[in-house]
Scaffold this motif. Structure first.
Motif, short mmCIF file in Angstrom:
data_model
loop_
_atom_site.label_atom_id
_atom_site.label_comp_id
_atom_site.label_asym_id
_atom_site.label_seq_id
_atom_site.Cartn_x
_atom_site.Cartn_y
_atom_site.Cartn_z
N PHE A 1 0.83 -1.20 0.00
CA PHE A 1 0.00 0.00 0.00
C PHE A 1 0.87 1.26 0.00
O PHE A 1 0.57 2.23 -0.71
CB PHE A 1 -0.92 0.02 1.22
CG PHE A 1 -1.80 1.24 1.28
CD1 PHE A 1 -2.89 1.37 0.45
CD2 PHE A 1 -1.51 2.27 2.17
CE1 PHE A 1 -3.69 2.50 0.49
CE2 PHE A 1 -2.30 3.41 2.22
CZ PHE A 1 -3.40 3.52 1.38
N TYR A 2 1.94 1.24 0.77
CA TYR A 2 2.81 2.42 0.86
C TYR A 2 3.38 2.80 -0.50
O TYR A 2 3.41 3.98 -0.86
CB TYR A 2 3.93 2.16 1.86
CG TYR A 2 4.89 3.32 1.98
CD1 TYR A 2 4.57 4.42 2.77
CD2 TYR A 2 6.10 3.33 1.29
CE1 TYR A 2 5.44 5.50 2.87
CE2 TYR A 2 6.97 4.41 1.38
CZ TYR A 2 6.65 5.48 2.19
OH TYR A 2 7.50 6.55 2.27
N ASN B 1 2.26 1.89 -3.50
CA ASN B 1 1.32 1.96 -4.62
C ASN B 1 0.17 2.94 -4.41
O ASN B 1 -0.64 3.12 -5.32
CB ASN B 1 0.73 0.56 -4.89
CG ASN B 1 1.74 -0.39 -5.47
OD1 ASN B 1 1.98 -0.41 -6.67
ND2 ASN B 1 2.35 -1.20 -4.62
N ARG B 2 0.09 3.56 -3.25
CA ARG B 2 -0.99 4.52 -3.02
C ARG B 2 -0.83 5.70 -3.97
O ARG B 2 0.28 6.09 -4.30
CB ARG B 2 -1.00 4.98 -1.56
CG ARG B 2 0.14 5.92 -1.22
CD ARG B 2 0.29 6.09 0.29
NE ARG B 2 1.19 7.17 0.63
CZ ARG B 2 2.52 7.13 0.50
NH1 ARG B 2 3.10 6.03 0.03
NH2 ARG B 2 3.25 8.17 0.85
N HIS C 1 -5.57 8.08 3.69
CA HIS C 1 -4.44 7.16 3.59
C HIS C 1 -3.95 6.76 4.98
O HIS C 1 -3.60 5.60 5.22
CB HIS C 1 -3.30 7.79 2.80
CG HIS C 1 -3.52 7.82 1.32
ND1 HIS C 1 -4.23 6.86 0.66
CD2 HIS C 1 -3.11 8.71 0.37
CE1 HIS C 1 -4.25 7.14 -0.64
NE2 HIS C 1 -3.60 8.27 -0.83
N VAL D 1 -5.96 4.01 6.47
CA VAL D 1 -5.63 2.68 5.93
C VAL D 1 -4.36 2.15 6.59
O VAL D 1 -4.29 0.99 6.99
CB VAL D 1 -5.45 2.73 4.40
CG1 VAL D 1 -5.11 1.34 3.87
CG2 VAL D 1 -6.72 3.24 3.74
N LYS E 1 -12.40 5.26 6.40
CA LYS E 1 -11.89 5.35 5.03
C LYS E 1 -13.02 5.15 4.01
O LYS E 1 -13.08 5.83 2.98
CB LYS E 1 -10.79 4.30 4.80
CG LYS E 1 -10.33 4.17 3.36
CD LYS E 1 -9.64 5.44 2.87
CE LYS E 1 -9.27 5.35 1.41
NZ LYS E 1 -10.45 5.57 0.51
N SER F 1 -13.08 -0.72 -8.02
CA SER F 1 -12.72 -0.45 -6.63
C SER F 1 -13.82 -0.93 -5.69
O SER F 1 -13.54 -1.55 -4.66
CB SER F 1 -12.48 1.05 -6.43
OG SER F 1 -12.26 1.35 -5.07
N VAL G 1 -7.22 -3.67 0.22
CA VAL G 1 -6.10 -2.76 -0.08
C VAL G 1 -6.03 -2.50 -1.57
O VAL G 1 -5.85 -1.35 -2.01
CB VAL G 1 -4.77 -3.36 0.44
CG1 VAL G 1 -3.57 -2.55 -0.08
CG2 VAL G 1 -4.76 -3.39 1.96
N ILE H 1 -8.74 -0.11 -2.63
CA ILE H 1 -8.46 1.27 -2.22
C ILE H 1 -7.40 1.89 -3.12
O ILE H 1 -7.52 3.06 -3.52
CB ILE H 1 -8.00 1.30 -0.74
CG1 ILE H 1 -9.16 0.91 0.18
CG2 ILE H 1 -7.46 2.68 -0.37
CD1 ILE H 1 -8.77 0.74 1.62
N ILE H 2 -6.37 1.14 -3.46
CA ILE H 2 -5.31 1.65 -4.33
C ILE H 2 -5.88 2.03 -5.70
O ILE H 2 -5.46 3.01 -6.31
CB ILE H 2 -4.19 0.60 -4.49
CG1 ILE H 2 -3.39 0.49 -3.19
CG2 ILE H 2 -3.26 0.95 -5.65
CD1 ILE H 2 -2.37 -0.61 -3.19
#
Length: 205
Positions: free
Chosen positions: A14-15, A17-18, A26, A29, A69, A135, A181, A184-185
């Protein structure tokens, strides 16, 4: 021990690819994933009452962060929400009824945790027509699988062992959090998706 490893991978995924979005969202998440990780580590020794209680707290907090979120300010169709809520409420009440005699002092914490899961799923369900279909589906299916895995974990801890329980719990849990995840991305406003799909030939007003 596999579940914490999966969480570490997902935190890193996630870090890196956000994209864009609200910083606070963020952060929710990240906090959810970290709290899931702490809850998993505490749950390794679930025979310890104190650690089990703390794990329930961290799992519940993680689901609250995900609920934040998933929340949005757009109007939603209440009539569409009612059937889904009734189905999930019935599933939650069945779990509580099935585990009631074995929960003991954990009745209230378990009730709270189950209903936070129900709340999280409702917010995920209400993302339809707010974010892209891709999504929405990934996040929604992820929350459903998480609910199933959580129910299996509760049965294993408080009731009895299940066939190939460790594999099934890890499978549902790992796939669920990954789908959430990933969804969300790949978050994209629903209107933006429609414009891209129809080449700007629709009226969004």
């Amino acid at each position: 021990m596999s579940k914490p490893f999966i969480l570490l991978l997902l935190i890193g995924y996630f870090y890196f690819n956000r994209v864009g979005g609200n910083y606070k969202k963020h952060l929710c998440v990240f906090l959810a994933l970290v709290f899931f990780l702490i809850g998993d580590l505490l749950n390794i020794i679930h025979s310890n009452i104190i650690l089990l209680g703390l794990s329930l707290f961290f799992f519940s907090a993680a689901k609250i962060f995900l609920s934040i979120k998933f929340s949005h300010r757009k109007d939603f169709n209440v009539s569409r929400l009612i059937p889904f809520t009734l189905i999930m409420f019935a599933y939650t009440m069945f779990l509580i009824w099935f585990l009631y005699e074995d929960l003991g002092n954990f009745l209230i914490p378990a009730l709270f945790s189950f209903f936070i899961t129900l709340l999280m799923m409702q917010f995920a369900y209400l993302r339809q027509d707010v974010y892209s279909n891709k999504s929405y589906l990934y996040v929604f299916v992820g929350t459903v699988l998480y609910s199933i895995g959580e129910g299996m974990l509760a049965i294993r801890i408080f009731k009895f062992s299940l066939p190939i329980q460790d594999f099934l719990i890890m499978f549902f849990y790992g796939i669920a959090v990954y789908l959430i995840v990933f969804g969300i991305i790949n978050e994209k406003e629903f209107e933006q998706e429609q414009v891209e799909k129809y080449g700007g030939k629709i009226n969004l007003s």
